[in-house]
Motif scaffolding. Structure first.
Motif, PDB file in Angstrom:
ATOM      1  N   LYS A  81       4.068 -10.346  -4.761  1.00 11.68           N
ATOM      2  CA  LYS A  81       4.198 -11.415  -3.763  1.00 11.68           C
ATOM      3  C   LYS A  81       4.132 -12.811  -4.374  1.00 11.68           C
ATOM      4  O   LYS A  81       4.248 -13.808  -3.666  1.00 11.68           O
ATOM      5  N   ALA A  83      -0.018  -7.015  -4.735  1.00 13.21           N
ATOM      6  CA  ALA A  83      -0.126  -8.477  -4.624  1.00 13.21           C
ATOM      7  C   ALA A  83       0.729  -9.190  -5.669  1.00 13.21           C
ATOM      8  O   ALA A  83       1.288 -10.255  -5.402  1.00 13.21           O
ATOM      9  N   SER A 126      -2.876 -10.960   0.375  1.00 16.38           N
ATOM     10  CA  SER A 126      -2.595  -9.530   0.253  1.00 16.38           C
ATOM     11  C   SER A 126      -3.898  -8.720   0.310  1.00 16.38           C
ATOM     12  O   SER A 126      -4.940  -9.157  -0.189  1.00 16.38           O
TER      13      SER A 126
END
Lengths: 155, 748
Positions: free
Chosen positions: B118, B115, B60
């Motif tokens: 994710k 991030a 990311s």
């Protein structure tokens, strides 16, 4: 990030033309782009009132208003209240009645009170309580804040 | 001595900064090269971690690193204020909803937030234990098999520890008692709800570390970080920033250890700001279930108290055991039972870590003991006030064997509260009055130190390890210093909470600062006064006792010379400081189980007058009165503010607040709206505070501590008033409008 948008915005009587990210909340714009750290955040979902500022004279939670949508708007933050070194009546009343403890919610509380007084210069206790009900304070127990707003209205 | 500042409502320090938006908090701190961390947290109360997929998060934009327990050298660093049992990131399994599993570190706050979304974790869910009853069930799963009680024979495996107190002979007393009243009461988990979120910045410095954090006890933080990472305390600097609301929640390490680890690992400053909702997974008050059995003779004298208090802590110890152990000591309340037996259990569960919260375990016990007294008065047909008056010790009489005796005129406080609430005046239907007494002691045998410097221009720096969180310590210390040094208050500057410059302080907790640190400041200021007199006597060739100090002047016979002018003459152009050292040490005692005697008793009587709406269950408060035995109030306006704020906080604890878990151990209401604290709209208008000032405290100018008192007895006073109004006896908190509505229907 979904691109940027150019806006013209007045903050505390100063005009800015700025490129802002489409998804940037007003609170983040004030803090990160303009360095106006007096507007603080807490819940970031429009529930606690800590980030309250005035948009065209009315009180809003700046964490859930996008800066990109405020083209042409007039914003007042806590830094814009005192004029020529003289406190605004709401600030003055908060000081006199010690309506502040930790101070974290204070700027939002004062801006919410300003928004109320702009619309209703002579509010009753119930009108004050209603207007500030979206601004949490865990320290003071609110009563000195209510008294301070009432006092400011008379100043 | 002229009284210029103490006892006056001197303007709150930093209030101008606070109303103009100039005041800074840790969320405003930025350092060059600073990274931003976010935590990935468990979605279950109890689960094995099967897999953590961080691949997408690592790719990311802006991400510097993603860390899980697998990336950390073993044994994984653990932390805790009582025992180092909590891993900085969960290893193999999670033990509570919201336990940190992974940390993302990125170049911006925005990138870190993106991030974290994710990361993917797969779990094998296990049964979570979230209540006292579930934890004590014979077939209950063991919450934390790694520590203490789980390894001890004969104890339920979820009982972390047990503590016993008592004196006399309860069994004999029970046989002779004319009345015995026994009931069980409970108090839920509640959250501190400070408006400033938990957050900190940690940065490597030289061969050590600096941590800026809104922490009430910077010296405990320093010790815990040093222990967890094996670094000498001298290499760790903790700077307690202005705290945006503490209430105990910001007392002990929570997020700082992982931030410190990341900063040391990445050799860069790391900022870790938690969201509002993450706060609920970081700290809370201990839930409690207490059975109180109280025995009386015919005259209403308490002949024994038999108390079993169960406290529910989280999966890790955090501060929980110390809270339960300390509160249990004063479980009998403000009454000197001749015989008592107190058994305290600390119970693990798959819930948020438990920590200190205004009152340190006592609101739960006062709720039980004071409700039970009202039940007793009904059964015995005994006046509720008289029953209390009969059992409160007179000033100077024993409260707990071997501890300091009652240090105030407590019966007067009770009578005053009764008078102010009109306890015996006629009532309308569904109007009720309730009264309850709160008591607690500060941390026994604690230490506070202060350094005060008189500079050559006559100005003064007071250095204390106390922290400011809105309670007003900054203002109070300034008032005390100006008073003792006899100088204009504007000449005094206060420096707080930096462990690299301030001498040691135990903590900013337990309503102790005014007394403990206040005494240390007095001591340091007296040291300066003595040195000034000595230097003046030396300089002018006079006897020590012929030199007087007055209003910032040295007075020699008929001559007056200002400190500034004198220091200029004495030290010359090169200048120098006069340094005063002061300390306060609570008294140690082997005869007291807590290790020392109580520096003071924080004593409050709370009285409530309310009316219940028979149709809706809504409560209207006609008046709430607090009477506090304060010794001497340093700053009246701020003292009243403390009591007002505490009262409204306690109203939330009594009527609306509780943390709710589902069957997966997931916290259901970890957000500002659904948790339901009192708002401006809910607050009663008439809340009055009265302070009894007999200057009989052990603190500066005869003061005792205040600040927690207003949350001690409010719940019981409200419960007692509701029973008075409706005949309905509530034994569990919160007493929500719905509960009251349905109970009223039942009775109807």
């Amino acid at each position: 990030m979904d691109g940027k948008k150019e806006i013209t915005i007045t903050v505390n009587s100063k005009d800015y033309t700025a490129e802002v990210e489409q998804d940037k909340p007003l609170a983040a714009f004030l803090r990160d782009d303009l360095g106006l750290l007096g507007t603080r955040t807490a819940c970031e979902v429009g529930e606690c009132g800590v980030c309250t500022v005035l948009i065209n004279g009315k009180a809003y939670n700046s964490c859930i208003v996008l800066a990109a949508e405020l083209d042409g708007c007039n914003i007042t933050t806590i830094e814009g209240l005192a004029k020529d070194g003289k406190l605004d009546p709401v600030q003055q009343a908060f000081v006199e009645l010690d309506a502040v403890q930790c101070g974290y919610c204070t700027p939002g509380m004062i801006m919410a009170a300003k928004g109320l007084l702009n619309e209703n210069p002579n509010p009753t206790d119930d009108e004050i309580k209603h207007a500030l009900a979206g601004n949490f304070c865990r320290c003071t127990g609110y009563n000195n804040i209510i008294k301070a707003v009432k006092k400011a209205a008379k100043m | 001595m002229k009284n210029e500042y103490v006892g006056k409502s001197v303007r709150r320090e930093r209030i101008l900064n606070k109303v103009t938006g100039v005041q800074r908090y840790v969320c405003d701190r930025k350092l060059s090269g600073m990274l931003y961390a976010k935590l990935y947290r468990s979605e279950y109360g109890c689960a094995d971690i099967i897999d953590i997929d961080v691949k997408e998060a690592l790719k990311s934009y802006g991400v510097v690193d993603v860390i899980t327990a697998d990336d950390i050298e073993k044994p994984i660093p653990r932390f805790g204020s009582v025992v180092n049992d909590q891993p900085i990131l969960a290893e193999n399994n999670v033990k509570y909803y919201g336990e940190p599993i992974a940390a993302v570190v990125a170049a911006s706050d925005y990138s870190a937030k993106q991030a974290i979304k994710k990361i993917k974790v797969s779990y094998k869910e296990n049964k979570a234990v979230t209540t006292i009853d579930a934890a004590l069930a014979p077939d209950a799963p063991v919450v934390n098999s790694d520590y203490l009680a789980a390894k001890r024979e004969g104890l339920n495996k979820n009982v972390y520890d047990e503590y016993d107190y008592g004196w006399g002979d309860v069994d004999s007393a029970r046989k002779n008692a004319d009345f015995t009243v026994k009931n069980k009461y409970s108090f839920p988990m509640v959250y501190h709800f400070s408006l400033e979120n938990y957050g900190c910045v940690a940065a490597p410095e030289d061969d050590g570390l600096v941590i800026w954090t809104p922490i009430q006890h910077p010296f405990i933080m320093r010790r815990v970080i040093a222990d967890s990472f094996g670094i000498p305390q001298s290499k760790i600097k903790v700077v307690a920033e202005e705290i945006g609301g503490g209430f105990g929640g910001k007392g002990y390490p929570k997020l700082e250890p992982i931030a410190a680890y990341l900063a040391l690992r990445l050799k860069r400053p790391v900022k870790l700001d938690l969201s509002f909702n993450e706060g609920f997974c970081s700290a809370r008050r201990l839930a409690n279930s207490t059975t109180v059995e109280t025995g009386f003779d015919k005259e209403g004298k308490i002949v024994f108290q038999n108390i079993r208090a169960d406290y529910l802590i989280g999966a890790y110890a955090a501060e929980g055991p110390r809270i339960a152990a300390k509160a249990g000591y004063t479980a009998c309340g403000a009454y000197n039972a001749e015989n008592s037996r107190i058994k305290v259990r600390v119970i693990n569960s798959n819930t948020s870590p438990s920590t200190a919260f205004r009152g340190f375990g006592m609101p739960q016990l006062v709720w039980a003991v004071e409700r039970n007294l009202d039940e007793a008065s009904r059964i015995m047909n005994f006046d509720r006030l008289e029953l209390r008056r009969k059992n409160i010790p007179d000033k100077g009489k024993e409260l707990i064997p071997n501890d300091n005796p009652a240090d105030g005129d407590w019966k007067y406080a009770l009578d005053k509260a009764a008078e102010k609430i009109g306890f015996n005046s006629p009532k309308a239907p569904f109007q009720g009055k309730g009264i309850a007494i709160g008591i607690k002691n500060p941390i026994p045998a604690s230490m506070s130190m202060s350094i005060v410097r008189l500079l050559s221009d006559g100005s003064v720096i007071v250095n204390v390890g106390t922290t400011e969180m809105g309670q007003g310590a900054r203002t109070a210390m300034k008032q005390i210093a100006a008073e003792i040094l006899n100088i204009p208050i504007d000449m005094v500057s206060i420096r707080m909470g930096d462990t690299s410059t301030a001498p040691f302080d135990q903590s900013t907790a337990g309503s102790r600062s005014t007394l403990s640190m206040g005494n240390a400041v007095v001591d340091a200021c007296n040291d300066i006064n003595n040195q000034l007199r000595r230097y003046a006597a030396e300089f002018y060739n006079l006897g020590n006792d012929t030199v007087r100090l007055e209003d910032g002047y040295i007075v020699l016979h008929n001559d007056r010379i200002s400190y500034k002018d004198f220091l200029k003459e004495y030290f010359g152009l090169n200048q120098a400081d006069i340094i005063g050292k002061g300390q306060f040490r609570g008294k140690k005692s082997r005869k007291v189980k807590l290790g020392g005697t109580s520096d003071f008793w924080e004593f409050i009587v709370t009285a409530v007058d309310l009316t219940v709406d028979k149709k809706t269950g809504a409560i209207k408060f006609n008046k709430i009165v607090n009477v506090t035995d304060a010794g001497k109030i340093i700053n009246p306006l701020q003292a009243e503010g403390q009591e007002l704020g505490g009262t409204v906080m306690a109203l939330g604890h009594t009527l609306t607040e509780q943390m709710l878990y589902d069957e997966h151990g997931r916290l259901l209401n970890a957000d500002p709206l659904n948790y339901c604290i009192f708002t401006c709209n809910d607050v009663p208008k008439d809340i009055e505070s009265y302070f009894i000032e007999n200057k009989d405290g052990a603190g500066p100018f005869g003061s005792k501590g205040i600040g927690e008192g207003s949350v001690l007895a409010l719940s019981a006073a409200v419960g007692n008033a509701i029973e008075d109004a409706t005949g309905i006896s509530f034994k569990e908190l919160p007493i929500t409008k719905e509960k009251l509505f349905f109970k009223l229907k039942e009775v109807d």
